[in-house]
Scaffold this active site. Structure first.
Site, PDB file in Angstrom:
ATOM      1  N   ASN A  10       0.837  -1.193   0.098  1.00  0.00           N
ATOM      2  CA  ASN A  10       0.070   0.053  -0.079  1.00  0.00           C
ATOM      3  C   ASN A  10       0.968   1.337   0.221  1.00  0.00           C
ATOM      4  O   ASN A  10       1.488   1.620   1.016  1.00  0.00           O
ATOM      5  CB  ASN A  10      -1.121  -0.109   1.052  1.00  0.00           C
ATOM      6  CG  ASN A  10      -1.865   1.270   1.518  1.00  0.00           C
ATOM      7  OD1 ASN A  10      -1.770   2.111   0.544  1.00  0.00           O
ATOM      8  ND2 ASN A  10      -2.399   1.395   2.647  1.00  0.00           N
ATOM      9  N   LYS A  12       0.076   4.287  -0.254  1.00  0.00           N
ATOM     10  CA  LYS A  12      -0.591   5.545   0.451  1.00  0.00           C
ATOM     11  C   LYS A  12      -0.315   6.695  -0.413  1.00  0.00           C
ATOM     12  O   LYS A  12      -0.241   6.327  -1.453  1.00  0.00           O
ATOM     13  CB  LYS A  12       0.110   5.675   1.919  1.00  0.00           C
ATOM     14  CG  LYS A  12      -0.159   4.212   2.618  1.00  0.00           C
ATOM     15  CD  LYS A  12       0.170   4.221   4.155  1.00  0.00           C
ATOM     16  CE  LYS A  12      -0.163   3.088   4.872  1.00  0.00           C
ATOM     17  NZ  LYS A  12      -0.045   3.079   6.354  1.00  0.00           N
ATOM     18  N   HIS A  98      -9.522   1.069   5.099  1.00  0.00           N
ATOM     19  CA  HIS A  98      -8.155   1.150   5.719  1.00  0.00           C
ATOM     20  C   HIS A  98      -8.299   2.093   7.075  1.00  0.00           C
ATOM     21  O   HIS A  98      -9.154   3.058   6.851  1.00  0.00           O
ATOM     22  CB  HIS A  98      -7.045   1.716   4.715  1.00  0.00           C
ATOM     23  CG  HIS A  98      -5.787   1.915   5.280  1.00  0.00           C
ATOM     24  ND1 HIS A  98      -5.291   2.785   6.392  1.00  0.00           N
ATOM     25  CD2 HIS A  98      -4.854   0.827   5.048  1.00  0.00           C
ATOM     26  CE1 HIS A  98      -3.933   2.422   6.631  1.00  0.00           C
ATOM     27  NE2 HIS A  98      -3.662   1.183   5.876  1.00  0.00           N
ATOM     28  N   GLU A 100      -6.587   4.553   7.976  1.00  0.00           N
ATOM     29  CA  GLU A 100      -6.530   6.039   7.666  1.00  0.00           C
ATOM     30  C   GLU A 100      -7.816   6.538   7.096  1.00  0.00           C
ATOM     31  O   GLU A 100      -7.882   7.926   7.334  1.00  0.00           O
ATOM     32  CB  GLU A 100      -5.089   6.125   6.979  1.00  0.00           C
ATOM     33  CG  GLU A 100      -3.766   5.986   7.621  1.00  0.00           C
ATOM     34  CD  GLU A 100      -2.876   5.494   6.697  1.00  0.00           C
ATOM     35  OE1 GLU A 100      -2.783   5.254   5.537  1.00  0.00           O
ATOM     36  OE2 GLU A 100      -1.825   4.688   7.258  1.00  0.00           O
ATOM     37  N   GLU A 170      -4.873  -4.784  10.622  1.00  0.00           N
ATOM     38  CA  GLU A 170      -3.914  -4.112  10.757  1.00  0.00           C
ATOM     39  C   GLU A 170      -4.303  -3.288  12.158  1.00  0.00           C
ATOM     40  O   GLU A 170      -5.092  -2.171  11.984  1.00  0.00           O
ATOM     41  CB  GLU A 170      -4.022  -3.101   9.611  1.00  0.00           C
ATOM     42  CG  GLU A 170      -3.728  -3.726   8.062  1.00  0.00           C
ATOM     43  CD  GLU A 170      -3.022  -2.645   7.264  1.00  0.00           C
ATOM     44  OE1 GLU A 170      -2.214  -2.898   6.660  1.00  0.00           O
ATOM     45  OE2 GLU A 170      -3.990  -1.365   7.006  1.00  0.00           O
ATOM     46  N   GLY A 176       2.706   2.260  10.819  1.00  0.00           N
ATOM     47  CA  GLY A 176       3.563   3.386  10.443  1.00  0.00           C
ATOM     48  C   GLY A 176       4.461   3.681  11.788  1.00  0.00           C
ATOM     49  O   GLY A 176       5.021   4.849  11.865  1.00  0.00           O
ATOM     50  N   SER A 216       3.753  -2.179  10.012  1.00  0.00           N
ATOM     51  CA  SER A 216       5.289  -2.295  10.053  1.00  0.00           C
ATOM     52  C   SER A 216       5.870  -3.608   9.791  1.00  0.00           C
ATOM     53  O   SER A 216       6.773  -4.174  10.511  1.00  0.00           O
ATOM     54  CB  SER A 216       5.604  -1.745  11.523  1.00  0.00           C
ATOM     55  OG  SER A 216       5.260  -0.527  11.935  1.00  0.00           O
TER      56      SER A 216
HETATM   57  P1  13P Z   1       3.092   0.260   7.555  1.00  0.00           P
HETATM   58  O1  13P Z   1       3.871  -0.840   6.992  1.00  0.00           O
HETATM   59  O2  13P Z   1       4.069   1.378   7.093  1.00  0.00           O
HETATM   60  O3  13P Z   1       3.343  -0.013   8.865  1.00  0.00           O
HETATM   61  O4  13P Z   1       1.695   0.547   7.168  1.00  0.00           O
HETATM   62  C1  13P Z   1       0.900  -0.507   6.955  1.00  0.00           C
HETATM   63  C2  13P Z   1      -0.433  -0.136   6.383  1.00  0.00           C
HETATM   64  O5  13P Z   1      -1.045   0.579   6.728  1.00  0.00           O
HETATM   65  C3  13P Z   1      -0.638  -0.999   5.058  1.00  0.00           C
HETATM   66  O6  13P Z   1      -1.769  -0.702   4.607  1.00  0.00           O
END
Ligand code: 13P
Length: 254
Positions: A10, A12, A98, A100, A170, A176, A216
């Site tokens: 992803n 983002k 997601h 976010e 997740e 992150g 992560s």
């Molecule tokens: P990270 O791998 O940067 O922690 O992000 C995970 C994520 O949100 C994938 O959709």
């Protein structure tokens, strides 16, 4: 479980089209010209990049996902992209829910249910995200929290429909942050989700639904996570932006 593994990246809101093309070309040159045995590789770039990258990944092992879609089919919804547009552009997957999107764009379990329905109606595979925030984990209420997310957005689906869904667990506190769930924590939640799927549907159906871990994931921890019996692969954020590291994560899924 010896079923297929899925490694999804992803991106983002990162990378220009040019940078995205360089990253995908790098992955193809590394060894994704053809299918990696038993592992599906999916990339979710920004929507703007999808058409260009779709041409680039033809005849490679890479499939594409959108990071989001609208909960409507068409109309006066400025800035939105509908799932029938994705289907028309031959995009096979869409990330739905997601954290976010839930946090910054206030997406609810109910609006996500509509997105899942539309994705299935138009033949685009939903990668449905769930996962608890930190305070819920501290209170040890993560099972109940994740149950509500999947119950309210997925459990109205028929057996046939749910079989087409990919779930990604997740935990928000691991996204992150560099704070990965331990393989044991990931396995416990994945096993719990599968048990609830088996309660609602059948054991066979529950066993066949891929449940990915995200939060992560990196080249160093991927193998220990993917080795867990109920972890069917990963949804990778930051580490999917680097050719070498993402390729190593794909290899960890073999
Ligand atoms: P990270 O791998 O940067 O922690 O992000 C995970 C994520 O949100 C994938 O959709």
């Amino acid at each position: 479980m010896s079923k297929r593994k899925i490694v999804a990246g992803n991106w983002k809101m990162n990378l220009t089209v040019e940078e995205g093309v360089a990253l995908v070309s790098g992955l193809i040159n590394k060894g994704l010209q053809q299918k990696v045995s038993n592992t599906e590789v999916i990339l979710a770039p920004p929507a703007l990049h999808l058409l260009t990258l779709h041409n680039l990944v033809q005849n490679s092992a890479i499939k594409l996902a959108a990071q989001n879609c609208s909960d409507r089919v068409s109309g006066a919804f400025t800035g939105e992209i509908s799932v029938n547009m994705l289907a028309g552009a031959h995009i096979e997957y869409v990330i739905i829910g997601h954290s976010e999107r839930r946090i910054y764009f206030h997406e609810s379990n109910i609006s996500l249910k509509d997105k899942v329905d539309l994705a299935l109606e138009y033949g685009v595979t939903p990668i449905f995200c769930c996962g608890e925030p930190k305070e819920i984990r501290i209170d040890e209420k993560q099972d109940r929290y994740v149950f509500r997310q999947i119950e309210e957005s997925l459990f109205h689906l028929s057996e046939e429909q749910i079989s087409k869904v990919i779930i990604a667990y997740e935990p928000v506190w691991a996204i992150g942050t560099g704070l990965t769930a331990t393989p044991e924590q990931a396995e416990a939640m994945h096993a719990y989700i599968r048990k609830e799927l088996a309660n609602r549907y059948t054991t066979d159906t529950a066993n066949a639904i891929p449940i990915l871990y995200g939060g992560s994931v990196n080249a160093a921890n991927a193998k220990s996570l993917f080795n867990q019996p109920n972890v069917d692969g990963g949804l990778v954020g930051g580490a999917s932006l680097k050719v070498d590291e993402f390729y190593q994560i794909i290899q960890a899924a073999q």
